[in-house]
Design a protein around this motif. Structure first.
Motif, short mmCIF file in Angstrom:
data_model
loop_
_atom_site.label_atom_id
_atom_site.label_comp_id
_atom_site.label_asym_id
_atom_site.label_seq_id
_atom_site.Cartn_x
_atom_site.Cartn_y
_atom_site.Cartn_z
N MET A 41 0.84 -1.19 0.00
CA MET A 41 0.00 0.00 0.00
C MET A 41 0.87 1.24 0.00
O MET A 41 1.83 1.32 0.76
CB MET A 41 -0.89 0.02 1.24
CG MET A 41 -2.18 -0.72 1.04
SD MET A 41 -2.76 -1.40 2.58
CE MET A 41 -1.85 -2.92 2.59
N ILE A 72 -8.11 9.80 3.33
CA ILE A 72 -8.48 8.55 2.69
C ILE A 72 -8.88 7.55 3.76
O ILE A 72 -8.59 7.73 4.93
CB ILE A 72 -7.29 7.96 1.89
CG1 ILE A 72 -6.02 8.04 2.73
CG2 ILE A 72 -7.11 8.65 0.57
CD1 ILE A 72 -4.82 7.47 2.07
N ILE A 95 -8.51 3.58 4.17
CA ILE A 95 -7.96 2.38 3.57
C ILE A 95 -8.01 1.24 4.58
O ILE A 95 -7.61 1.39 5.72
CB ILE A 95 -6.47 2.59 3.18
CG1 ILE A 95 -6.29 3.82 2.31
CG2 ILE A 95 -5.89 1.34 2.53
CD1 ILE A 95 -6.74 3.71 0.90
N HIS A 143 -7.28 -3.03 5.01
CA HIS A 143 -6.78 -4.26 4.40
C HIS A 143 -6.87 -5.41 5.41
O HIS A 143 -6.58 -5.23 6.58
CB HIS A 143 -5.33 -4.10 3.95
CG HIS A 143 -4.68 -5.41 3.69
ND1 HIS A 143 -4.85 -6.07 2.51
CD2 HIS A 143 -3.95 -6.22 4.48
CE1 HIS A 143 -4.22 -7.24 2.59
NE2 HIS A 143 -3.66 -7.35 3.77
N LEU A 158 -3.15 9.60 9.49
CA LEU A 158 -2.50 10.54 8.60
C LEU A 158 -3.05 11.93 8.91
O LEU A 158 -4.25 12.17 8.79
CB LEU A 158 -2.78 10.15 7.15
CG LEU A 158 -2.47 8.68 6.82
CD1 LEU A 158 -2.95 8.31 5.44
CD2 LEU A 158 -0.97 8.41 6.95
N SER A 176 2.83 7.32 3.04
CA SER A 176 2.78 6.14 3.91
C SER A 176 2.76 4.85 3.10
O SER A 176 1.85 4.62 2.32
CB SER A 176 1.51 6.23 4.76
OG SER A 176 1.30 5.04 5.47
N ASP A 177 3.79 4.04 3.24
CA ASP A 177 3.82 2.74 2.57
C ASP A 177 3.63 1.63 3.59
O ASP A 177 4.21 1.67 4.67
CB ASP A 177 5.19 2.50 1.90
CG ASP A 177 5.40 3.38 0.68
OD1 ASP A 177 4.57 4.29 0.47
OD2 ASP A 177 6.39 3.17 -0.04
N SER A 178 2.84 0.67 3.23
CA SER A 178 2.66 -0.50 4.09
C SER A 178 2.91 -1.74 3.27
O SER A 178 2.37 -1.88 2.18
CB SER A 178 1.24 -0.57 4.64
OG SER A 178 0.97 0.57 5.40
N PRO A 237 2.62 -5.38 4.33
CA PRO A 237 2.42 -6.52 5.22
C PRO A 237 2.50 -7.80 4.40
O PRO A 237 1.93 -7.87 3.32
CB PRO A 237 1.01 -6.30 5.74
CG PRO A 237 0.31 -5.54 4.67
CD PRO A 237 1.36 -4.81 3.87
N HIS A 283 -3.50 -10.66 8.94
CA HIS A 283 -3.02 -9.31 9.14
C HIS A 283 -4.07 -8.32 8.70
O HIS A 283 -4.95 -8.61 7.90
CB HIS A 283 -1.66 -9.05 8.49
CG HIS A 283 -1.65 -9.13 7.01
ND1 HIS A 283 -0.59 -9.62 6.32
CD2 HIS A 283 -2.56 -8.77 6.11
CE1 HIS A 283 -0.85 -9.56 5.03
NE2 HIS A 283 -2.03 -9.06 4.87
N ALA A 284 -3.98 -7.14 9.27
CA ALA A 284 -4.94 -6.11 8.93
C ALA A 284 -4.22 -4.77 8.96
O ALA A 284 -3.33 -4.56 9.77
CB ALA A 284 -6.08 -6.11 9.93
N VAL A 285 -4.59 -3.93 8.05
CA VAL A 285 -4.00 -2.60 7.99
C VAL A 285 -5.14 -1.61 7.88
O VAL A 285 -6.09 -1.83 7.14
CB VAL A 285 -3.10 -2.43 6.74
CG1 VAL A 285 -2.58 -1.01 6.64
CG2 VAL A 285 -1.95 -3.42 6.77
N SER A 286 -5.07 -0.55 8.64
CA SER A 286 -6.02 0.52 8.37
C SER A 286 -5.27 1.83 8.36
O SER A 286 -4.35 2.05 9.14
CB SER A 286 -7.17 0.52 9.38
OG SER A 286 -6.71 1.02 10.60
N ALA A 287 -5.65 2.66 7.42
CA ALA A 287 -4.97 3.94 7.27
C ALA A 287 -5.99 5.00 6.95
O ALA A 287 -6.94 4.75 6.22
CB ALA A 287 -3.93 3.85 6.15
N GLY A 288 -5.78 6.16 7.51
CA GLY A 288 -6.70 7.25 7.19
C GLY A 288 -6.62 8.34 8.22
O GLY A 288 -5.70 8.38 9.04
N GLN A 289 -7.60 9.20 8.17
CA GLN A 289 -7.62 10.33 9.09
C GLN A 289 -8.29 9.93 10.39
O GLN A 289 -8.90 8.87 10.50
CB GLN A 289 -8.42 11.47 8.47
CG GLN A 289 -7.73 12.12 7.30
CD GLN A 289 -8.63 13.16 6.69
OE1 GLN A 289 -9.77 12.90 6.36
NE2 GLN A 289 -8.09 14.36 6.53
#
Lengths: 258, 467, 396
Positions: free
Chosen positions: B394, B401, B403, B405, C312, C319-321, C323, C336-342
């Motif tokens: 990602m 945004i 996001i 996963h 963020l 931002s790079d992920s 996993p 695994h789980a990733v969450s990204a945002g405000q």
């Protein structure tokens, strides 16, 4: 003798190294409703799983006879085909498999007859109406996203479709509100007949008021401590299980001939 | 229950019928400008296309083979006959298609599919389209569906404007190769506002030892248009390693919606190095449905570039890697405009030493504010001889945004098997049921006959588990 | 610079076996070409001039007598034991997935380390109070190259806190470290690492562990500083029932760059691991998160989970992920789980409706995200100052 369905003799079992069932004796005939009550950890669910043939539970002693045949070594699916049914306390979720597809496959397996898609649809519709289940459930994934009550109703629906000779209902009434318990109990009642038998495992008396069991057994520390009728259930509701704990065990209660 | 169910290998005889080689023309082995000129002359192409091919050849010769992902060192490009033309001219009437070719197609069920009111069949036999038909009503609506060769000549302007603009020969070694030797494929043009309500399908396969297949698919949906294109592949098995390096370019204009479905079932000696890309404008939608079952090695990463505001991409894919297979697949989504959305849902199954690899990319550029994306990958391992890997990258370059996963790997739950078995279902069938349920979200996205085909493929793969 | 002469100087007065190890490492160092850290655009990085580190960094306490604590740079009499431990890492390299820091950086530490501790908790020793190590960089000590070895022997229980910090806001300092950890049967080891260098300094840190039967290793890495910070944390669960966890917090602001790698190699049956990472990116900060869960063949019934959450705060962040989930065993559970945002708008609104400014509300939300991990810092003073540093960075 033709009425005899299940005979359990001095049954002992363990999970890994822990012994749970400690000499169970029980006889169930066609047309009977048996209730098994007991405190947490007494071995009620274990008994259900051992009867169904869960591979984690090892029989270390005793015998389970179903219709006169020893089924100790029989695999779970073979037991189902013989007419044993377990309503699970915690039914598994199987995403991607619809209730209808699953039940048609199971019905084919249990009855040994290919189920025509249309005939089966009618059968399922009829049973769903009987149990007051919305028709849309047929297309939902098996137990996926079902509420506790919906899962339990779905178990009873499966029982209705598969028409077992012996149904073991493991805490089918737990987690249900008053109305849901009534619906489920009425459903069970409609399915009870002279040709089948039921073993109901429960904590509560409410469901018993609807079902009017013939026998009530108290399971404590892996053994049946006392057997009786509805009066026994009422006594337990008032006084609890204390007097049935191991130290008070009256050996004479295990009177089944093995 | 502690015993494992043996899942037998697929009986592939159905798809492994091969014709006697009966080709009127075969290109020389090896790639030289002369070969390219010959290909172009044979096709009677416009000069610009020949120039394009020669330029691509130069890039091809200067590019390195990628070192990541699958091991493709067995490929010897110089020994791959890149251009094989079947022994039939373009036909628009099924009756005139040569018997042998028809027999093979019959085995694949293509005419049946057409009878069941599919819009058109563009089936590629080896490198060129041999059968082509499009319902008249579509022609009346201005829909163009033809083979790429003829499109280059008959719709030169629009082809020239789009051809290899989304995937360029500079992208990688195999896109350069494709640019140089491409042959066959489909061209679809849907005018503004036209809704093609029946799927367009193209069934192609390759059938000559050592032949590469480089078909080019170009689909353009004008504003507000709507279409569903189905690509299916199956090839008989040969002892020489086969290469497939096709290209799919999809242009989805404002408010248009395209669904692109593939069930790929190449024979197990195929190197499937296909490149697929979609460019989606404002409010446009691209939906990929992708099933990867065949090939020895696959490296396939369909990319959606969301360049217009509110554009949307959906990817639903299933990968089934069995013995001897390394299937490296995944979705790439570039959010390059505000409020774009994407959903990726991938399922993979590995058995008998197969290796399933999900390799995905999710990128949000600095003007992708309001973008929403979710990626979900689930892998099922049927034994401990197999491998399953998940690597979703990602790259986020803005803050506004959302996001998410998720990925999971595991095997079939024993409790679930016990539950199904307690209803009288055998262990083997219980497991097969769970596997089918696992890919159900993908089967759900396919038209009925393809869903049936997908199910059949899984049943074949799990043969021995079905009672 | 980093040449043979320097190695000769450093081995003068050092015990024999460790000296020869330095020399071997120097050979390796010499023969390696330095790699780049592409994802954070760190190309052709030049190591700063060598400088010794002369400050005391260990807070000695009386109760620590139960432990064995030695400086690796000293003339030691138990060096054979150290070499034996270090040899356990040979051939343990796992080829798949993220490979950690460039090998030249690791060889550089082993050849030129100017500090470092050997800490051993002997069998059955349990210490409730953490061992504290403070590396503080300043004008006189701008280069820190630490080579640490931590061993928790059978049935021991130990917590170690390592604080990398500096007061000087203008000094351009450098840290390149290597910490190797061995956790034996039934031992429990917790390691808290806090990195708070200034925005001019560079930080490189490798952590490698081997965890045995029923052993448990818990890492709490907290990354709050440095211009470039490249760290890696690789754990190999070599035996049955071994466990490892990483609870990571990072905060990057300004033009700072972070490249954080976390890896769990499951080899033992019933081994379990957990990676949890909570981060905040602000201004033009750039971060790469690499998290690998690798179930190697034989790791039946292993369980691993990985969760990354990144907030963020500005649109200029990057931002790079990455996993990764690798599996060679069917009988495992990995996710695994990733969450990204405000920060969730509804929550901000709720907090602001109670009178907070947007900045205050954001700050509160960041703290809320970090606090469960900060709560694992065993020293109250340190915890307080870390929380303060985060507050300052959010406000600036």
């Amino acid at each position: 003798m033709a009425k005899k369905l299940l005979k359990i003799c001095n049954l002992k079992s363990k999970v890994e190294d822990e012994e749970i069932l400690n000499g169970i004796n029980l006889e169930v005939n066609k047309g009977e409703i048996h209730v098994i009550m007991g405190p947490n950890g007494a071995g009620k669910s274990t008994l259900a799983n051992v009867l169904m043939g869960h591979p984690e539970h090892k029989i270390i002693n005793g015998e389970i006879e179903f219709e006169g045949e020893n089924i100790n070594e029989l695999a779970v699916d073979k037991r189902a085909k013989k007419g044993i049914f377990l309503s699970f306390q915690y039914p598994q979720e199987i995403p991607g498999v619809t209730v209808e597809n699953f039940l048609r496959t199971a019905k084919t397996a249990v009855s040994g007859e290919q189920q025509s898609i249309f005939d089966f649809k009618f059968l399922l519709e009829e049973k769903m109406n009987l149990l007051d289940i919305d028709q849309s459930y047929a297309d939902r994934y098996l137990n996926k996203g079902f509420s506790g009550g919906e899962k339990k109703k779905n178990e009873i629906l499966q029982m209705a479709v598969l028409e077992p000779k012996l149904a073991i209902l493991d805490e089918t009434d737990s987690g249900l509100d008053v109305d849901a318990t009534k619906t489920v109990a009425e459903g069970i009642k409609k399915l009870a007949s002279e040709d089948n038998a039921m073993i109901i495992i429960t904590h509560h008396n409410q469901i018993l008021d609807y079902l009017q069991p013939d026998y009530v057994h108290v399971l404590v520390d892996g053994r049946i401590a006392k057997s009786g009728d509805m009066e026994l259930a009422k006594a337990i509701e008032k006084e609890g299980y204390a007097e049935y704990k191991a130290e008070h065990l009256d050996e004479s209660n295990s009177k089944t001939n093995c | 229950m502690s015993e494992k169910t043996e899942v037998k290998d697929v009986d592939r005889s159905l798809h492994d019928e091969k014709n006697e080689e009966k080709h009127r023309y075969k290109a020389q082995k090896g790639l030289t400008p002369e070969v390219i000129r010959e290909i172009s002359r044979e096709k009677n192409e416009p000069e610009w296309m020949l120039e394009f091919r020669l330029k691509a050849l130069k890039i091809y010769q200067n590019k390195e083979v990628p070192t990541w992902g699958a091991d493709i060192s067995d490929l010897d490009m110089d020994n791959i006959i890149t251009y094989v033309r079947p022994d039939a001219d373009l036909e628009s009437d099924w009756d005139q298609v040569p018997e042998e070719i028809k027999n093979t197609f019959d085995a694949l069920g293509i005419p049946e599919a057409e009878k069941e009111s599919l819009a058109g069949v563009g089936a590629q036999y080896d490198s060129e389209v041999v059968y082509h038909n499009l319902k008249e009503e579509l022609v009346e609506q201005g829909v163009i569906y033809m083979d790429m060769e003829n499109a280059v000549k008959e719709h030169e302007e629009i082809v020239r404007e789009h051809f290899m603009k989304l995937i360029t020969p500079n992208d990688h070694k195999f896109s350069a190769l494709h640019g140089a030797v491409w042959s066959g494929g489909s061209f679809v043009y849907v005018p503004a506002g036209v809704d093609v309500d029946i799927p367009l399908q193209s069934y192609f396969r390759q059938n000559a030892p050592g032949s590469g297949q480089f078909e080019h698919t170009l689909i353009i949906l004008e504003e507000g248009a709507n279409a569903h294109f189905i690509e299916g592949c199956s090839a008989p098995k040969y002892s020489v390693n086969n290469l497939h390096a096709g290209a799919v370019e999809l242009f989805v204009n404002k408010g248009a919606k395209l669904r692109y479905s593939t069930i790929e079932n190449w024979s197990r000696n195929m190197y499937n190095l296909n490149t697929k890309r979609a460019l989606v404008d404002e409010d446009g939608v691209i939906e990929w449905v992708s099933g990867s079952f065949g090939s020895k090695v696959s490296m396939l990463y369909p990319m959606s570039i969301l360049k217009g505001a509110r554009a949307r991409a959906e990817f639903t894919g299933v990968t089934f890697a069995a013995e001897g297979q390394y299937l490296d697949t995944g979705a790439q989504v570039i959010h390059a405009a505000p409020n774009t959305t994407s959903t990726v849902n991938s399922r993979s199954i590995a058995k008998d030493g197969g290796h399933a690899y999900y390799r995905g990319l999710l990128k949000a550029t600095d003007n992708a504010h309001g973008a929403k994306a979710s990626v979900s990958c689930e892998s099922l391992m049927l034994d401990n001889e197999s491998k399953s890997d998940t690597l979703p990258i990602m790259k986020l370059q803005t803050d506004d945004i959302d996001i998410g996963h998720e990925a999971k790997v595991g095997r079939i739950s024993e409790e679930a098997v016990f539950y199904l078995m307690s209803r009288g279902i055998s262990e083997e069938e219980a497991k097969a049921m769970i596997v089918r349920g696992f890919v159900e979200p993908i089967a759900n996205e396919l038209p009925l006959e393809y869903a049936v085909e997908l199910n059949n493929l899984i049943n074949l793969e799990l043969e021995g588990t079905i009672g | 610079m980093y040449n043979k002469n320097l190695v000769d100087n450093l081995t003068t007065g050092q015990s024999k076996l460790l000296s020869s190890r330095r020399k071997e490492s120097y050979e390796i160092y010499e023969n390696l070409t330095k790699g780049d850290y592409k994802r954070i655009n760190l190309f052709d990085y030049q190591f700063p001039e060598y400088s010794p580190y002369n400050k005391e960094y260990l807070k000695e306490k009386k109760w620590q007598q139960e432990l064995m604590i030695k400086k690796m740079t000293d003339n030691l009499n138990n060096e054979e034991e150290i070499i034996n431990y270090l040899d356990q890492f040979k051939d343990k390299k796992v080829k798949k997935g993220n490979q950690g820091l460039d090998p030249k950086y690791l060889a550089m530490v082993e050849a030129f380390y100017n500090t470092g501790l050997f800490i051993k908790a002997p069998q059955n020793v349990e210490l409730k109070v953490p061992v504290e190590i403070f590396y503080e960089l300043d004008q006189e000590n701008p280069v820190l190259i630490d080579n640490n070895l931590i061993v928790a022997e059978e049935n021991s229980n130990l917590t170690i806190v390592i604080d990398y910090r500096m007061q000087d806001q203008n000094l351009k300092a450098f840290h390149n470290g290597l910490t190797r950890v061995i956790v034996k049967e039934n031992a429990v080891l917790n390691i808290v690492k806090v990195q708070r260098f200034n925005d001019q300094s560079d930080n490189f840190d490798s952590n490698i562990s081997l965890v045995s039967n029923q052993g448990e290793l818990n890492w709490i890495p907290i990354e709050l500083g440095a211009k470039n910070s490249v760290t890696n944390n690789e754990n190999t669960l070599i035996a049955d029932g071994s466990r490892a966890s990483i609870s990571s917090v990072y905060f990057a602001d300004g033009e700072r760059k972070l490249d954080l790698g976390f890896k769990m190699n499951h080899q033992g049956r019933h081994s379990s691991s957990e990676i949890e990472s909570k981060g905040v990116l602000k201004d033009k900060a750039q971060k790469v998160f690499r998290g690998d869960l690798y179930f190697q063949k034989g790791a039946g019934q292993a369980k691993g989970s990985e969760r990354e959450e990144v907030l963020l705060l500005d649109k200029t962040v990057d931002s790079d992920s990455i996993p990764a989930l690798f599996s060679e065993e069917d009988n495992v559970e990995g996710e695994h789980a990733v969450s990204a945002g405000q920060i969730d708008e509804q929550r901000l609104f709720y907090l602001m409706s109670r009178g907070m400014t947007k900045a205050e509300a954001k700050q509160l939300m960041v703290e809320a995200s970090f606090n469960p991990i900060f709560d694992k810092i065993p020293l109250n003073d340190l915890k307080g100052s870390v929380i303060n540093d985060v507050k300052t960075r959010i406000r600036s």
